[in-house]
Design a protein around this motif. Structure first.
Motif, PDB file in Angstrom:
ATOM      1  N   ARG A   7     -10.501  -2.221   0.441  1.00  0.00           N
ATOM      2  CA  ARG A   7     -11.052  -3.537   0.109  1.00  0.00           C
ATOM      3  C   ARG A   7      -9.974  -4.588  -0.124  1.00  0.00           C
ATOM      4  O   ARG A   7     -10.134  -5.749   0.277  1.00  0.00           O
ATOM      5  N   PHE A   8      -8.872  -4.195  -0.785  1.00  0.00           N
ATOM      6  CA  PHE A   8      -7.932  -5.196  -1.293  1.00  0.00           C
ATOM      7  C   PHE A   8      -6.530  -5.156  -0.684  1.00  0.00           C
ATOM      8  O   PHE A   8      -5.836  -6.175  -0.685  1.00  0.00           O
ATOM      9  N   ALA A   9      -6.076  -4.001  -0.206  1.00  0.00           N
ATOM     10  CA  ALA A   9      -4.647  -3.850   0.093  1.00  0.00           C
ATOM     11  C   ALA A   9      -4.192  -4.737   1.250  1.00  0.00           C
ATOM     12  O   ALA A   9      -3.062  -5.241   1.234  1.00  0.00           O
ATOM     13  N   LEU A  35       0.810  -1.209   0.000  1.00  0.00           N
ATOM     14  CA  LEU A  35       0.000   0.000   0.000  1.00  0.00           C
ATOM     15  C   LEU A  35       0.852   1.273   0.000  1.00  0.00           C
ATOM     16  O   LEU A  35       0.524   2.218  -0.729  1.00  0.00           O
ATOM     17  N   PRO A  36       1.952   1.354   0.758  1.00  0.00           N
ATOM     18  CA  PRO A  36       2.763   2.587   0.674  1.00  0.00           C
ATOM     19  C   PRO A  36       3.298   2.842  -0.729  1.00  0.00           C
ATOM     20  O   PRO A  36       3.334   3.995  -1.176  1.00  0.00           O
ATOM     21  N   GLU A  37       3.687   1.779  -1.428  1.00  0.00           N
ATOM     22  CA  GLU A  37       4.200   1.945  -2.784  1.00  0.00           C
ATOM     23  C   GLU A  37       3.091   2.322  -3.761  1.00  0.00           C
ATOM     24  O   GLU A  37       3.290   3.166  -4.646  1.00  0.00           O
ATOM     25  N   ASP A  71     -10.358   8.810  -7.654  1.00  0.00           N
ATOM     26  CA  ASP A  71     -11.632   8.676  -6.951  1.00  0.00           C
ATOM     27  C   ASP A  71     -11.825   7.285  -6.359  1.00  0.00           C
ATOM     28  O   ASP A  71     -12.463   7.130  -5.307  1.00  0.00           O
ATOM     29  N   ARG A  72     -11.282   6.278  -7.015  1.00  0.00           N
ATOM     30  CA  ARG A  72     -11.470   4.888  -6.592  1.00  0.00           C
ATOM     31  C   ARG A  72     -10.440   4.419  -5.577  1.00  0.00           C
ATOM     32  O   ARG A  72     -10.656   3.414  -4.889  1.00  0.00           O
ATOM     33  N   PHE A  73      -9.328   5.108  -5.511  1.00  0.00           N
ATOM     34  CA  PHE A  73      -8.164   4.564  -4.808  1.00  0.00           C
ATOM     35  C   PHE A  73      -8.455   4.145  -3.366  1.00  0.00           C
ATOM     36  O   PHE A  73      -8.177   3.014  -2.973  1.00  0.00           O
ATOM     37  N   GLU A  74      -8.990   5.049  -2.562  1.00  0.00           N
ATOM     38  CA  GLU A  74      -9.155   4.739  -1.141  1.00  0.00           C
ATOM     39  C   GLU A  74     -10.118   3.572  -0.926  1.00  0.00           C
ATOM     40  O   GLU A  74      -9.874   2.700  -0.086  1.00  0.00           O
ATOM     41  N   THR A  75     -11.206   3.546  -1.687  1.00  0.00           N
ATOM     42  CA  THR A  75     -12.170   2.452  -1.552  1.00  0.00           C
ATOM     43  C   THR A  75     -11.525   1.120  -1.912  1.00  0.00           C
ATOM     44  O   THR A  75     -11.693   0.114  -1.193  1.00  0.00           O
ATOM     45  N   GLU A  76     -10.776   1.094  -3.017  1.00  0.00           N
ATOM     46  CA  GLU A  76     -10.143  -0.157  -3.432  1.00  0.00           C
ATOM     47  C   GLU A  76      -9.023  -0.553  -2.481  1.00  0.00           C
ATOM     48  O   GLU A  76      -8.815  -1.741  -2.214  1.00  0.00           O
TER      49      GLU A  76
END
Length: 232
Positions: free
Chosen positions: A212-214, A181-183, A204-209
């Motif tokens: 969910r996945f990181a 996630l940091p990278e 717009d999608r980054f934080e939600t994804e």
């Protein structure tokens, strides 16, 4: 153990793999040939080799004249039975080094996407850490066909060859297991204009994804890193 890392492009680094290597007491020498640094001619000082990703393609010798020497080093480490890990561009260079095909300019696979092990992958000491499948980060439009003798280890919905192995210790992984996630956050900032060209809604999608996945992606990436480091 001490290993060699070839960084092929600015702002790409070992990420999770580096953190796990440090935790296990390993060390590495980093070479940036795109910035004029010379690749080593001898392999004796190194227990293994990591070849990182980059925005260039695996056949871009005119602009990146170190690529043929990188392929030669990959073959040397392989012949000496020293572990090799190629990630994204690095995996494509492994395919090139052993006669596989490089397929350029396909639709972009980007973001956290599920990677599924093949039957062989479920038995592989490194790739079996994917379990029955796990999200991993992707950013590529190029892929490969398998070299003769390669064992196909993983796939995804967009990319049939996500991982393969040659011999016992040469691994080619198309997905960015090293990119935690940091990278991803750093790439999303440093390469925002490039990302917007193919994924304009990423900001717009980054934080939600990420939410969910990181977490699972980082956990699985660390397991892959530990499994490969155990081969050194």
């Amino acid at each position: 153990m001490h290993f060699l890392v070839i960084e092929n492009y600015p702002n790409t680094d070992l990420g999770i793999l580096g953190r796990e290597a440090e935790a296990k007491g390993h060390s590495w020498s980093l070479v940036r040939p795109y910035d004029g640094e010379q690749l080593p001619l001898e392999t004796g000082a190194f227990a293994g080799l990591v070849v990182l990703g980059g925005a260039q393609n695996a056949l871009a010798d005119e602009d990146y004249p170190h690529l043929p020497q990188t392929c030669a080093l990959i073959r040397t480490f392989h012949e000496e039975c020293k572990p090799v890990m190629g990630i994204c561009l690095g995996s494509q260079l492994i395919a090139r080094a052993f006669g596989g095909g490089n397929l350029l300019g396909l639709p972009v696979e980007f973001g956290w996407r599920e990677v599924l092990p093949t039957t062989a992958g479920r038995d592989d000491p490194v790739v079996r850490t994917l379990g029955s499948g796990a999200p991993q980060f992707h950013w590529h439009s190029d892929t490969v066909t398998l070299p003769d003798g390669a064992l196909h280890l993983a796939t995804s919905a967009m990319t049939p060859v996500q991982a393969f192995r040659l011999g016992d210790t040469t691994y080619a992984l198309q997905f960015h297991f090293e990119t935690g996630l940091p990278e991803v956050r750093s790439w999303s900032q440093n390469f925002a204009a490039d990302i917007a060209e193919h994924t304009p809604d990423w900001a717009d999608r980054f934080e939600t994804e990420a939410d969910r996945f990181a977490g699972l992606a980082d956990e699985t990436g660390a397991a892959i890193a530990r499994a490969w480091l155990a081969l050194l």
